[in-house]
Design a protein around this motif. Structure first.
Motif, PDB file in Angstrom:
ATOM      1  N   UNK A  50      47.884  37.507  74.605  1.00  0.00           N
ATOM      2  CA  UNK A  50      48.796  36.424  74.220  1.00  0.00           C
ATOM      3  C   UNK A  50      48.781  36.202  72.713  1.00  0.00           C
ATOM      4  N   UNK A  51      49.860  35.620  72.220  1.00  0.00           N
ATOM      5  CA  UNK A  51      49.947  35.233  70.824  1.00  0.00           C
ATOM      6  C   UNK A  51      49.740  33.726  70.687  1.00  0.00           C
ATOM      7  N   UNK A  52      49.208  33.319  69.526  1.00  0.00           N
ATOM      8  CA  UNK A  52      49.085  31.884  69.262  1.00  0.00           C
ATOM      9  C   UNK A  52      50.360  31.380  68.594  1.00  0.00           C
ATOM     10  N   UNK A  53      50.353  30.125  68.187  1.00  0.00           N
ATOM     11  CA  UNK A  53      51.560  29.512  67.622  1.00  0.00           C
ATOM     12  C   UNK A  53      51.958  30.113  66.284  1.00  0.00           C
ATOM     13  N   UNK A  54      51.035  30.818  65.628  1.00  0.00           N
ATOM     14  CA  UNK A  54      51.337  31.464  64.346  1.00  0.00           C
ATOM     15  C   UNK A  54      51.808  32.905  64.516  1.00  0.00           C
ATOM     16  N   UNK A  55      51.920  33.359  65.767  1.00  0.00           N
ATOM     17  CA  UNK A  55      52.375  34.716  66.018  1.00  0.00           C
ATOM     18  C   UNK A  55      51.291  35.766  65.951  1.00  0.00           C
ATOM     19  N   UNK A  56      50.025  35.331  65.928  1.00  0.00           N
ATOM     20  CA  UNK A  56      48.898  36.270  65.896  1.00  0.00           C
ATOM     21  C   UNK A  56      48.370  36.489  67.302  1.00  0.00           C
TER      22      UNK A  56
END
Length: 272
Positions: A50-56
């Motif tokens: 999964x990605x976090x809210x920053x796209x990482x």
């Protein structure tokens, strides 16, 4: 080029893959570099994370070691585990008979990326972060990888060795010192970021840029030659660090077993 193929099922990272090894028998112009063998062990697909809210991409979420395994291994060594939501290396893990150590890698090849994580170290502790590393049979991870040093600067003897503090926390180990040296004291959480983009590498420590360099350049070769990885002292490391695996210029990310307890959390990678 010799290739061998072995089919394996790896429960640790949940994939069935083929594994191949390629052998380089070039000894270099002076005959000093021994043969070495690149291993192609199981890898994971980044899109499965999964990605976090920053796209990482979240490589460690505090609850699972999915995607992780030992360097040159097909499982997670028992000295690595999860403790209170952190990724921990324990020198003497409780309740484990004959504990196994070794460096830990995330099983995916990264090329251009931003790696972020938080870390804290034990009293007099030493560890490190590796990137663009290749898995090479019977060789340590640092023979093909730059190292971002993690250290208790106040108590570990490495802090006073090397040149101008180039073995202190945040430094490019044994080559470029982290300046300013802004690591927090032992037991406190530090923030680290490593940016690799088309060969240019930047180290950040506690939100400040502390080191910058460019791989695969004449200046990089000069840095190697002035370090413990020089052509005379360690010809194989000198060759591998100069090419970092050849044309691919990509590799795995890893955390070091240096025999000291270390805790890591919030490990993420953003691809560039």
């Amino acid at each position: 080029m010799k290739r061998s193929f072995v089919y394996v099922l790896i429960a640790t990272i949940g994939v069935s893959v083929s594994s191949c090894a390629s052998k380089n028998t070039s000894s270099g112009p002076d005959g000093a570099v021994p043969a070495y063998e690149f291993l192609d062990l199981p890898k994971v697909k980044l899109k499965d994370f999964r990605k976090n809210s920053d796209g990482a991409y979240v490589l460690f979420d505090g609850s699972s070691l999915e995607g992780w395994r030992g360097y040159n291994k097909e499982h997670v060594p028992s000295k690595w585990g999860i403790e209170d939501g952190t990724l921990k290396f324990s020198a003497n893990p409780e309740g484990v008979d004959n504990p196994e150590g070794g460096d830990l890698i995330f099983a995916h090849d990264f090329k251009n990326f931003e790696l972020e994580f938080e870390w804290k170290i034990s009293q007099s502790g030493n560890s490190g972060v590796f990137f663009l590393a290749k898995e090479i049979k019977d060789q340590p991870i640092y023979i093909s990888s730059p190292e971002y040093q993690l250290l208790d600067n106040e108590n570990h003897p490495d802090a006073s060795q090397g040149v101008d503090g180039n073995r202190k926390s945040g430094s490019l180990y044994d080559m470029i010192p982290a300046k300013p040296q802004n690591a927090f004291p032992v037991g406190e959480w530090n923030r680290a970021k490593i940016v690799v983009n088309k060969g240019k590498v930047t180290h950040y420590q506690n939100d400040e840029k502390v080191v910058e360099y460019e791989l695969w350049t004449p200046e990089w070769t000069e840095l190697l030659q002035a370090s413990k990885f020089s052509k005379e002292q360690w010809p194989l490391a000198f060759e591998l660090l100069n090419q970092v695996g050849g044309k691919s210029k990509s590799g795995v990310i890893g955390f070091q077993d240096h025999g000291d307890d270390i805790w890591l959390r919030n490990v993420t990678v953003k691809e560039l």
